[in-house]
Design a protein around this motif. Structure first.
Motif, mmCIF file in Angstrom:
data_model
loop_
_atom_site.group_PDB
_atom_site.id
_atom_site.type_symbol
_atom_site.label_atom_id
_atom_site.label_comp_id
_atom_site.label_asym_id
_atom_site.label_seq_id
_atom_site.Cartn_x
_atom_site.Cartn_y
_atom_site.Cartn_z
ATOM 1 N N TYR A 123 0.864 -1.188 0.000
ATOM 2 C CA TYR A 123 0.000 0.000 0.000
ATOM 3 C C TYR A 123 0.899 1.236 0.000
ATOM 4 C CZ TYR A 123 -3.636 -3.306 1.364
ATOM 5 O OH TYR A 123 -4.504 -4.372 1.397
ATOM 6 N N PRO A 124 0.888 2.015 -1.088
ATOM 7 C CA PRO A 124 1.789 3.163 -1.159
ATOM 8 C C PRO A 124 1.325 4.347 -0.313
ATOM 9 C CG PRO A 124 0.590 2.896 -3.227
ATOM 10 C CD PRO A 124 0.137 1.799 -2.334
ATOM 11 N N ILE A 125 2.297 5.000 0.320
ATOM 12 C CA ILE A 125 2.089 6.295 0.964
ATOM 13 C C ILE A 125 2.582 7.355 -0.018
ATOM 14 C CG2 ILE A 125 2.839 7.817 2.857
ATOM 15 C CD1 ILE A 125 3.256 5.227 4.530
ATOM 16 N N GLY A 126 1.748 8.324 -0.321
ATOM 17 C CA GLY A 126 2.169 9.396 -1.209
ATOM 18 C C GLY A 126 2.864 10.506 -0.421
ATOM 19 N N ALA A 127 3.816 11.166 -1.060
ATOM 20 C CA ALA A 127 4.463 12.309 -0.411
ATOM 21 C C ALA A 127 3.420 13.389 -0.132
ATOM 22 C CB ALA A 127 5.578 12.856 -1.286
ATOM 23 N N LEU A 128 3.547 14.057 1.006
ATOM 24 C CA LEU A 128 2.606 15.130 1.347
ATOM 25 C C LEU A 128 2.883 16.381 0.526
ATOM 26 C CD1 LEU A 128 0.266 15.963 3.251
ATOM 27 C CD2 LEU A 128 2.001 16.839 4.827
ATOM 28 N N THR A 129 4.172 16.638 0.267
ATOM 29 C CA THR A 129 4.539 17.831 -0.503
ATOM 30 C C THR A 129 5.347 17.432 -1.733
ATOM 31 O OG1 THR A 129 6.581 18.199 0.762
ATOM 32 C CG2 THR A 129 4.576 19.277 1.563
ATOM 33 N N LYS A 130 5.351 18.289 -2.727
ATOM 34 C CA LYS A 130 6.073 17.999 -3.966
ATOM 35 C C LYS A 130 7.549 17.755 -3.671
ATOM 36 C CE LYS A 130 2.920 20.456 -7.047
ATOM 37 N NZ LYS A 130 2.700 21.617 -7.944
ATOM 38 N N ASN A 131 8.025 16.609 -4.152
ATOM 39 C CA ASN A 131 9.418 16.205 -3.960
ATOM 40 C C ASN A 131 9.811 16.132 -2.481
ATOM 41 O OD1 ASN A 131 11.633 15.244 -5.427
ATOM 42 N ND2 ASN A 131 12.746 17.156 -5.112
ATOM 43 N N SER A 132 8.809 16.044 -1.610
ATOM 44 C CA SER A 132 9.029 16.017 -0.145
ATOM 45 C C SER A 132 9.899 17.180 0.319
ATOM 46 C CB SER A 132 9.658 14.688 0.286
ATOM 47 O OG SER A 132 8.704 13.652 0.262
ATOM 48 N N GLU A 133 9.719 18.331 -0.319
ATOM 49 C CA GLU A 133 10.530 19.509 0.023
ATOM 50 C C GLU A 133 9.841 20.447 1.003
ATOM 51 O OE1 GLU A 133 11.418 21.080 -3.841
ATOM 52 O OE2 GLU A 133 13.178 19.763 -4.111
ATOM 53 N N GLY A 134 8.548 20.204 1.287
ATOM 54 C CA GLY A 134 7.858 20.976 2.309
ATOM 55 C C GLY A 134 7.355 22.336 1.866
ATOM 56 N N ASN A 135 7.308 22.580 0.555
ATOM 57 C CA ASN A 135 6.916 23.916 0.078
ATOM 58 C C ASN A 135 5.504 23.974 -0.517
ATOM 59 O OD1 ASN A 135 9.431 25.161 0.719
ATOM 60 N ND2 ASN A 135 10.332 24.156 -1.075
ATOM 61 N N HIS A 136 5.100 22.947 -1.249
ATOM 62 C CA HIS A 136 3.795 22.935 -1.901
ATOM 63 C C HIS A 136 3.180 21.547 -1.763
ATOM 64 C CE1 HIS A 136 4.934 26.749 -3.775
ATOM 65 N NE2 HIS A 136 6.082 26.172 -4.122
ATOM 66 N N LEU A 137 1.880 21.482 -1.522
ATOM 67 C CA LEU A 137 1.216 20.193 -1.414
ATOM 68 C C LEU A 137 1.341 19.412 -2.726
ATOM 69 C CD1 LEU A 137 -2.155 20.801 0.500
ATOM 70 C CD2 LEU A 137 -0.034 19.800 1.373
ATOM 71 N N ALA A 138 1.535 18.110 -2.612
ATOM 72 C CA ALA A 138 1.583 17.242 -3.784
ATOM 73 C C ALA A 138 0.160 16.972 -4.282
ATOM 74 C CB ALA A 138 2.294 15.936 -3.422
ATOM 75 N N GLU A 139 0.035 16.110 -5.286
ATOM 76 C CA GLU A 139 -1.276 15.817 -5.898
ATOM 77 C C GLU A 139 -2.024 14.790 -5.029
ATOM 78 O OE1 GLU A 139 -0.368 14.384 -9.808
ATOM 79 O OE2 GLU A 139 0.858 16.129 -10.314
ATOM 80 N N LEU A 140 -2.502 15.252 -3.887
ATOM 81 C CA LEU A 140 -3.042 14.319 -2.896
ATOM 82 C C LEU A 140 -4.289 13.592 -3.378
ATOM 83 C CD1 LEU A 140 -2.589 16.422 0.394
ATOM 84 C CD2 LEU A 140 -0.912 15.064 -0.869
#
Length: 417
Positions: A123-140
């Motif tokens: 079961y994959p966990i998706g990154a919360l932010t783009k590239n896990s850089e903490g600046n912008h939310l990823a495509e949740l």
């Protein structure tokens, strides 16, 4: 489909009417068709006899890293799932810390496709932010639709409180789960071990326990304001346990996990400067380790994870300051836990996380799909390098005596022992 009879298996499952009973379990077409004291075998099913065989609901690990894509030299998804099966895990949640980071729908689809056909479910966990850089939310939302079960940046704390707030608010639209690793960046600094007597004696830069605790206080406050569901992985201090306990009493939708190494080891193992013991968060004092065990036993801590993190030798066998954090842990999880917890509690904490992550649980009952972990809680063995099934060998548990032996699993119509 593998049709079998598991002979004289002691069932450890508080949700089953056969809990703590020694039974024959008949599995046909992937389902449990019969549970009886002595089952007849009219259709010549394969009979499985294993010493001290115990059976429980399939175990779930809420945090594993496999490297692929990008770090296949550390581990591949295929071999990682085989290791998980041999270690008793029917289900694992894959961290997004590959290269590239798993932060979009196609990346989720890629790992799901690579995991097809194995006895252990991924079961994959998706990154919360783009590239896990903490600046912008990823495509949740897109990742959720592709099969992501939660969102978090592996072993990275969220520096920007506003993004933490927006994430918790946004995921409520589709019942998403936010994973919030806690370690305040400026307090952590360049620390590599727990700050205290041991770090001072060894001359290693320390990370104060309050780096975790202050970040946890902030994230719980944001959760109280924004609502939503939050999971705090691998807590490591007594104060963190009490903070989670208070938050649950308030009615906040928060859960937490603890790693096997934080339950079974303390910071004194660092005396030899062995980088196998460099993990995030760092190993803690003995009093904190005991508080974590208490938090498991009183129900505050919801689940246990191996936090399995294979690291290649070039990044691990270095001076302590330079080595990467992480230890492999799937193969040794059960045997190390048996040294500090009862078998029933271990099973409860290795199964209970499924509910948090929205994964179906199947009790050991007639008519249910067979999703089973097979193990012997009594056999002892010393864990050596030749026992490592993972591609990477960075185990913090080499030389440890394991109490208990895992045979494997039955899941997805397959017996893997």
């Amino acid at each position: 489909m593998k049709n079998v009879i598991l002979k004289q298996a002691t069932i450890i499952d508080a949700e089953s009417k056969f809990h703590n009973q020694k039974m024959d379990i008949i599995i046909e077409n992937g389902k449990i068709s019969s549970i009886d004291k002595t089952a007849k075998n009219p259709t010549s099913l394969k009979e499985i006899f294993l010493e001290n065989l115990h059976v429980s609901q399939g175990w779930f690990d809420s945090s594993v890293s496999f490297g692929e894509p990008g770090f296949e030299d550390r581990e591949t998804i295929g071999n990682g799932l085989k290791v998980a099966a041999k270690s008793g895990f029917t289900d694992v949640a894959l961290q997004p810390n590959s290269y590239p980071i798993i932060d979009n729908q196609s990346a989720i689809s890629f790992v799901n496709q690579k995991a097809n056909g194995f006895s252990t479910n991924l079961y994959p966990i998706g990154a919360l932010t783009k590239n896990s850089e903490g600046n912008h939310l990823a495509e949740l939302f897109d990742m959720k639709n592709a099969g992501a079960i939660a969102f978090g940046d592996y072993n990275k704390a969220m520096d920007k409180a506003s993004i933490q707030k927006i994430a918790l608010q946004y995921v409520q639209d589709f019942d998403g789960l936010v994973i919030s690793f806690c370690q305040e960046k400026t307090l952590r600094g360049n620390g590599v071990v727990n700050e205290g007597v041991v770090s001072t004696r060894l001359g290693l830069k320390g990370i104060p326990a309050m780096a975790e605790e202050i970040d946890l206080i902030r994230n719980l406050s944001i959760l109280e304001y924004a609502g939503g569901k939050m999971h705090v992985p691998t807590i490591s201090t007594a104060k963190s346990v009490s903070l989670i306990k208070e938050a649950k009493k308030k009615g906040l939708n928060v859960t937490c996990s603890v790693s096997v190494h934080h339950l079974s080891l303390n910071e004194t193992v660092l005396e030899g400067f062995d980088s196998r013991f460099k993990v995030a968060p760092p190993l803690q004092t003995e009093s904190n380790r005991k508080a974590l065990i208490k938090g498991i036993n009183d129900g505050t801590i919801d689940m246990i994870t191996s936090d399995h993190n294979p690291i290649d030798i070039e990044h691990k066998k270095l001076e302590f300051d330079l080595a990467k954090n992480g230890t492999i842990g799937l193969e040794t999880a059960f045997g190390m836990l048996q040294k500090v917890l009862s078998t029933e509690v271990i099973v409860e904490k290795l199964v209970g996380g499924k509910t948090v992550f929205g994964i179906e649980k199947n009790s050991v009952s007639v008519g249910n799909m067979a999703c089973l972990s097979l193990f012997d809680p009594y056999t002892e063995l010393v864990f050596k390098k030749e026992n490592i099934l993972s591609k990477s060998k960075n185990s913090a548990f080499l030389g440890q005596t394991l109490k208990g032996k895992v045979y494997g699993i039955y899941n997805n119509g397959k017996l893997e022992i």
